[in-house]
Design a protein around this motif. Sequence first.
Motif, PDB file in Angstrom:
ATOM      1  N   ASN A 176      -2.436   3.445 -12.628  1.00  0.00           N
ATOM      2  CA  ASN A 176      -2.852   2.088 -12.289  1.00  0.00           C
ATOM      3  C   ASN A 176      -2.515   1.111 -13.413  1.00  0.00           C
ATOM      4  O   ASN A 176      -2.152  -0.039 -13.165  1.00  0.00           O
ATOM      5  N   ILE A 203       0.834  -1.202   0.000  1.00  0.00           N
ATOM      6  CA  ILE A 203       0.000   0.000   0.000  1.00  0.00           C
ATOM      7  C   ILE A 203       0.871   1.256   0.000  1.00  0.00           C
ATOM      8  O   ILE A 203       0.662   2.194  -0.772  1.00  0.00           O
ATOM      9  N   ARG A 204       1.868   1.235   0.874  1.00  0.00           N
ATOM     10  CA  ARG A 204       2.747   2.394   0.984  1.00  0.00           C
ATOM     11  C   ARG A 204       3.465   2.661  -0.348  1.00  0.00           C
ATOM     12  O   ARG A 204       3.591   3.806  -0.789  1.00  0.00           O
ATOM     13  N   LEU A 205       3.891   1.578  -0.985  1.00  0.00           N
ATOM     14  CA  LEU A 205       4.626   1.704  -2.241  1.00  0.00           C
ATOM     15  C   LEU A 205       3.724   2.191  -3.371  1.00  0.00           C
ATOM     16  O   LEU A 205       4.139   3.010  -4.202  1.00  0.00           O
ATOM     17  N   VAL A 206       2.500   1.702  -3.405  1.00  0.00           N
ATOM     18  CA  VAL A 206       1.551   2.123  -4.450  1.00  0.00           C
ATOM     19  C   VAL A 206       1.285   3.615  -4.330  1.00  0.00           C
ATOM     20  O   VAL A 206       1.252   4.339  -5.339  1.00  0.00           O
ATOM     21  N   LYS A 207       1.110   4.089  -3.100  1.00  0.00           N
ATOM     22  CA  LYS A 207       0.843   5.511  -2.903  1.00  0.00           C
ATOM     23  C   LYS A 207       2.015   6.357  -3.395  1.00  0.00           C
ATOM     24  O   LYS A 207       1.819   7.384  -4.046  1.00  0.00           O
ATOM     25  N   GLU A 208       3.213   5.911  -3.062  1.00  0.00           N
ATOM     26  CA  GLU A 208       4.389   6.665  -3.495  1.00  0.00           C
ATOM     27  C   GLU A 208       4.511   6.645  -5.019  1.00  0.00           C
ATOM     28  O   GLU A 208       4.810   7.671  -5.640  1.00  0.00           O
ATOM     29  N   ALA A 209       4.247   5.485  -5.611  1.00  0.00           N
ATOM     30  CA  ALA A 209       4.325   5.375  -7.070  1.00  0.00           C
ATOM     31  C   ALA A 209       3.303   6.297  -7.724  1.00  0.00           C
ATOM     32  O   ALA A 209       3.618   7.007  -8.689  1.00  0.00           O
ATOM     33  N   ARG A 210       2.090   6.297  -7.190  1.00  0.00           N
ATOM     34  CA  ARG A 210       1.040   7.128  -7.771  1.00  0.00           C
ATOM     35  C   ARG A 210       1.412   8.606  -7.664  1.00  0.00           C
ATOM     36  O   ARG A 210       1.177   9.394  -8.575  1.00  0.00           O
ATOM     37  N   PHE A 211       2.025   8.969  -6.519  1.00  0.00           N
ATOM     38  CA  PHE A 211       2.464  10.350  -6.336  1.00  0.00           C
ATOM     39  C   PHE A 211       3.491  10.736  -7.390  1.00  0.00           C
ATOM     40  O   PHE A 211       3.537  11.880  -7.835  1.00  0.00           O
ATOM     41  N   LEU A 212       4.303   9.764  -7.791  1.00  0.00           N
ATOM     42  CA  LEU A 212       5.338  10.031  -8.795  1.00  0.00           C
ATOM     43  C   LEU A 212       4.772  10.034 -10.208  1.00  0.00           C
ATOM     44  O   LEU A 212       5.511  10.211 -11.174  1.00  0.00           O
ATOM     45  N   GLY A 213       3.481   9.799 -10.329  1.00  0.00           N
ATOM     46  CA  GLY A 213       2.857   9.882 -11.642  1.00  0.00           C
ATOM     47  C   GLY A 213       2.605   8.535 -12.294  1.00  0.00           C
ATOM     48  O   GLY A 213       2.224   8.474 -13.461  1.00  0.00           O
ATOM     49  N   VAL A 214       2.852   7.450 -11.574  1.00  0.00           N
ATOM     50  CA  VAL A 214       2.617   6.118 -12.136  1.00  0.00           C
ATOM     51  C   VAL A 214       1.116   5.819 -12.103  1.00  0.00           C
ATOM     52  O   VAL A 214       0.478   5.951 -11.060  1.00  0.00           O
ATOM     53  N   LEU A 233       1.030   0.196 -13.061  1.00  0.00           N
ATOM     54  CA  LEU A 233       1.194  -0.715 -11.931  1.00  0.00           C
ATOM     55  C   LEU A 233       0.802  -2.129 -12.339  1.00  0.00           C
ATOM     56  O   LEU A 233       1.482  -3.108 -12.027  1.00  0.00           O
TER      57      LEU A 233
END
Lengths: 135, 135
Positions: B108, B95-106, B111
């Motif tokens: 779904n 969960i923590r990693l997904v949030k960080e990835a999404r913040f970086l513009g990645v 992912l």
Amino acid sequence: MFELDVRSRQPIYEQLIEKMKEMIVRELWQPHDQLPSVRAMAKQLMVNPNTIQKAYRELERDGWIYSVPGKGSFVAARPKEPNAEAIAAVHEQFIRLVKEARFLGVTNEQLWQWIIEGEEEEENNDSTRRRDENV
Amino acid sequence: MFELDVRSRQPIYEQLIEKMKEMIVRELWQPHDQLPSVRAMAKQLMVNPNTIQKAYRELERDGWIYSVPGKGSFVAARPKEPNAEAIAAVHEQFIRLVKEARFLGVTNEQLWQWIIEGEEEEENNDSTRRRDENV
DNA sequence: CAACCGTACTATAACTAATAGTACACTTAA
DNA sequence: TTAAGTGTACTATTAGTTATAGTACGGTTG
């Protein structure tokens, strides 16, 4: 704001970095918001100012915040260009985690569900996304 | 087999734990395969036997391997029942990693692509799954 | 000027990581 | 039975990290 576990095996400054990243990622802290000063944060969390400074230094090095001597520390602007280096780092961790999850019996459908869950929570924070970008 | 970076900031025993988990997750090491002895592994990787022992101890505590005094150390059997505790730990990191990835513009979609990529690689390892690919 | 701010040092204590060495009980094969 | 190899548990030491305490300097603000 948040709390730290001084008894944890994880160093205090690392905990602080994670917590502050989370505040930024969840957009509870907006770009150019002023952060508590090193001394104020140290007082509030009851840890040494040098420990706070160490966390701030790493966050600045990685582009999460920026500091202006004499003024204070602030949340960095969200980069317009995708930060390839940061994404690559997250990607590597992500792959490793997916493999471990799959080994534990987690299906792709469940992984997808985990992704969606996080997104729903993020949408609930949308009301705070209206920005007042003063300062 | 694999290599360690003794100059890394990450402790040697932690690197070893990650590498060995990966060998098990990718099924290059099969359940009940015998692992190199503590002394043999230490000699091969040119680190102290105590460092190896520390890694083995943690891997055994977390259910990845099992040790029999006088005989050796072996890859643990894959648990039939889903290990809820282990899955919860992975879930939290995920969960923590997904949030960080999404913040970086990645997105779904990206992912999901990352998840699929890992699966394809895993299928490529299926051909080696019958051989005893130990050490 | 006074009170903040970030930043950079030194020094010290506590803890962890890694190494070195010794020892013991168990298993296996000669 | 003996010897070699196995996991395991210790002690001791060195090196590095973490967290603390204190001091200092220049920039900003009211």
